[in-house]
Write a protein that holds these residues in place. Structure first.
Motif, PDB file in Angstrom:
ATOM      1  N   ASP A 292      75.474  39.030  63.062  1.00 50.83           N
ATOM      2  CA  ASP A 292      76.067  39.844  64.122  1.00 50.83           C
ATOM      3  C   ASP A 292      77.326  40.544  63.625  1.00 50.83           C
ATOM      4  O   ASP A 292      77.594  41.681  63.991  1.00 50.83           O
ATOM      5  N   GLY A 293      78.094  39.866  62.792  1.00 60.33           N
ATOM      6  CA  GLY A 293      79.340  40.438  62.275  1.00 60.33           C
ATOM      7  C   GLY A 293      79.091  41.653  61.408  1.00 60.33           C
ATOM      8  O   GLY A 293      79.778  42.670  61.525  1.00 60.33           O
TER       9      GLY A 293
ATOM     10  N   LYS B 136      78.072  49.135  62.856  1.00 60.29           N
ATOM     11  CA  LYS B 136      78.097  49.959  64.074  1.00 60.29           C
ATOM     12  C   LYS B 136      79.467  50.616  64.253  1.00 60.29           C
ATOM     13  O   LYS B 136      79.560  51.796  64.593  1.00 60.29           O
ATOM     14  N   GLU B 137      80.532  49.854  64.015  1.00 60.55           N
ATOM     15  CA  GLU B 137      81.889  50.390  64.116  1.00 60.55           C
ATOM     16  C   GLU B 137      82.092  51.558  63.153  1.00 60.55           C
ATOM     17  O   GLU B 137      82.665  52.578  63.515  1.00 60.55           O
TER      18      GLU B 137
ATOM     19  N   GLN C 240      90.723  48.368  65.499  1.00 62.39           N
ATOM     20  CA  GLN C 240      89.908  47.333  64.862  1.00 62.39           C
ATOM     21  C   GLN C 240      90.693  46.041  64.703  1.00 62.39           C
ATOM     22  O   GLN C 240      90.147  44.955  64.858  1.00 62.39           O
TER      23      GLN C 240
ATOM     24  N   GLU D 283      76.413  43.531  61.443  1.00 61.34           N
ATOM     25  CA  GLU D 283      75.868  44.572  62.319  1.00 61.34           C
ATOM     26  C   GLU D 283      76.991  45.244  63.109  1.00 61.34           C
ATOM     27  O   GLU D 283      77.023  46.457  63.264  1.00 61.34           O
ATOM     28  N   TRP D 284      77.943  44.447  63.602  1.00 60.26           N
ATOM     29  CA  TRP D 284      79.072  44.989  64.357  1.00 60.26           C
ATOM     30  C   TRP D 284      79.895  45.932  63.489  1.00 60.26           C
ATOM     31  O   TRP D 284      80.247  47.037  63.909  1.00 60.26           O
TER      32      TRP D 284
ATOM     33  N   SER E 265      88.722  38.743  68.994  1.00 60.45           N
ATOM     34  CA  SER E 265      87.562  37.961  68.586  1.00 60.45           C
ATOM     35  C   SER E 265      87.997  36.590  68.060  1.00 60.45           C
ATOM     36  O   SER E 265      87.384  35.570  68.373  1.00 60.45           O
TER      37      SER E 265
ATOM     38  N   SER F 151      73.296  44.911  56.334  1.00 59.92           N
ATOM     39  CA  SER F 151      72.935  44.452  57.677  1.00 59.92           C
ATOM     40  C   SER F 151      71.426  44.326  57.846  1.00 59.92           C
ATOM     41  O   SER F 151      70.954  43.502  58.612  1.00 59.92           O
TER      42      SER F 151
ATOM     43  N   LYS G 103      90.700  44.325  68.056  1.00 60.56           N
ATOM     44  CA  LYS G 103      89.383  43.737  68.326  1.00 60.56           C
ATOM     45  C   LYS G 103      89.199  42.454  67.529  1.00 60.56           C
ATOM     46  O   LYS G 103      88.672  41.469  68.026  1.00 60.56           O
ATOM     47  N   GLN G 104      89.632  42.486  66.274  1.00 54.82           N
ATOM     48  CA  GLN G 104      89.492  41.311  65.427  1.00 54.82           C
ATOM     49  C   GLN G 104      90.357  40.164  65.953  1.00 54.82           C
ATOM     50  O   GLN G 104      89.918  39.020  66.005  1.00 54.82           O
TER      51      GLN G 104
ATOM     52  N   THR H  63      85.234  42.694  56.457  1.00 56.35           N
ATOM     53  CA  THR H  63      86.365  43.242  57.206  1.00 56.35           C
ATOM     54  C   THR H  63      87.487  43.622  56.253  1.00 56.35           C
ATOM     55  O   THR H  63      88.127  44.666  56.416  1.00 56.35           O
TER      56      THR H  63
END
Length: 159
Positions: free
Chosen positions: A34-35, A41-42, A141, A37-38, A148, A28, A144-145, A97
């Protein structure tokens, strides 16, 4: 067959979390995504929840659970699964992911095996609790995916 203390197993799992988080942090920093980083963070957030859940469990049970010796610990299998997860610069969010899913599945397999193999009720409960926690993270998760992807698909249709 080697014996392992519950505490040693949990320290190994913690090191797996740190390895995964460190690899994602590296990627990151090098990629402006952004992905990535997300996902980083997760994973950080999950690690904090995992440590808090474990600390809470330690307070609730009598001393001795962490010092319990277990005969069966599939460390070779788990290490192989974890070591096969290689995070590289330039990976897509889909690839990351997928790797995160493989990481989570390795932990689920580990907790399930240890829960089933443990004859001590408190140790069984500990690994069952960790298993359920990991399964809930995977489920969250996944939702959320999916959310998204729905937003992304709707945006594409409008464009």
């Amino acid at each position: 067959m080697a014996y392992h203390k519950v505490q040693d197993i949990l320290e190994l799992v913690e090191s797996f979390h740190k390895q995964m988080r460190h690899a994602l942090d590296q990627v990151s920093q090098e990629a402006d995504s952004d992905g990535v980083e997300w996902l980083s963070k997760e994973l950080r957030q999950h690690e904090l929840h995992w440590q808090a859940a474990l600390a809470g469990y330690e307070k609730q049970v009598a001393e001795g659970v962490l010092d319990t010796w277990l005969q069966y610990f599939p460390d070779e299998e788990v290490r192989h699964q974890i070591d096969s997860i290689e995070i590289k610069q330039g990976m897509t969010i889909e690839e990351l992911t997928d790797l995160n899913g493989r990481f989570r599945q390795a932990l689920i397999d580990l907790y399930e095996t240890l829960s089933q193999a443990s004859s001590a009720p408190r140790v069984h409960d500990l690994f069952q609790q960790l298993l359920e926690h990991e399964q809930s993270v995977v489920s969250k998760q996944s939702r959320k995916q999916q959310d998204s992807e729905l937003v992304e698909n709707r945006s594409r249709k409008r464009a």
